[in-house]
Write an enzyme that holds these catalytic residues in place. Sequence first.
Site, mmCIF file in Angstrom:
data_model
loop_
_atom_site.group_PDB
_atom_site.id
_atom_site.type_symbol
_atom_site.label_atom_id
_atom_site.label_comp_id
_atom_site.label_asym_id
_atom_site.label_seq_id
_atom_site.Cartn_x
_atom_site.Cartn_y
_atom_site.Cartn_z
ATOM 1 N N ASP A 129 -35.506 48.432 -20.271
ATOM 2 C CA ASP A 129 -34.438 47.489 -20.600
ATOM 3 C C ASP A 129 -33.444 47.317 -19.457
ATOM 4 O OD1 ASP A 129 -35.634 47.685 -23.065
ATOM 5 O OD2 ASP A 129 -33.793 48.130 -24.163
ATOM 6 N N HIS A 138 -34.686 52.683 -19.278
ATOM 7 C CA HIS A 138 -33.868 51.707 -18.544
ATOM 8 C C HIS A 138 -34.175 51.774 -17.053
ATOM 9 C CE1 HIS A 138 -31.779 52.495 -22.339
ATOM 10 N NE2 HIS A 138 -31.329 51.258 -22.244
HETATM 11 ZN ZN LIG Z 1 -29.754 47.178 -22.926
#
Ligand SMILES: [Zn+2]
Length: 253
Positions: free
Chosen positions: A60, A206
Amino acid sequence: MTALTRRSFLSASTAAIVLTRPDQAHAAPRIALPSDVAQRDAATVTAIRTRSPVVAMTFDDGPHPKLTPILLDMLRARNMRATFYLIGNRVVKWPDIVRRIADEGHEIGNHSWSHPDLSRQSESRVIQEIDRTSDAIFRVTGRPPVTFRPPYGAFSRRQRLMLYEQRNLPTILWSVDPQDWRRPGASVVASRILKGSRPGAIILSHDIQSGTVNAMPRTLDGLAARGLKFGTMSQMMGWPLWQSRRFRRVSAG
Ligand SMILES: [Zn+2]
């Protein structure tokens, strides 16, 4: 490619999806699709029910100008596919990286335009955040995302149903969360992912965190050593590869 109007986008995401064979340039090796893929709720997915040894790595908040290319190199060296939930305002900043993600067989999902807590936003603001991002991804890659991940996972059931009904986008959450945004260090990130992953897992991480990217060699090799294969979200859902989808433009007339 001209901008996708709101109306033509709606058509593209519902009735007018045209599926063809993957063209050779973008054809990614297929993993064996789990035969027992099942979804409990069409609008919300946290994991895939399957006994097949397949997991989805999801990244993400990118693209990140330095870290995402490093991660892409790692994935390419291992011939693995992942799903990237991109932030719209970063898509327009680094379109070349976005194009590379798509060209190398990964899937791109929608992670909103500006990463707000959408659970506190009006329906029209939510749709605006999502449409603007889908449009940016469409302009760069030629196809809109087919799944959505809410920032912070903050998205009510009512909002998930609304989005599914209005844009045909299921909300993809996760079953493994290494809490990598707290920066616990690469070895902790890898250990948490390896410990939590089982067939059908959707793994959150992430690629804007250097610790996460540094954790990937050990994580990816560790999962593979257990016999787990990597599927994109579309593959996990039993859908055609994202790259193989053709979205026919529909006249607004
Ligand atoms: Zn996010």
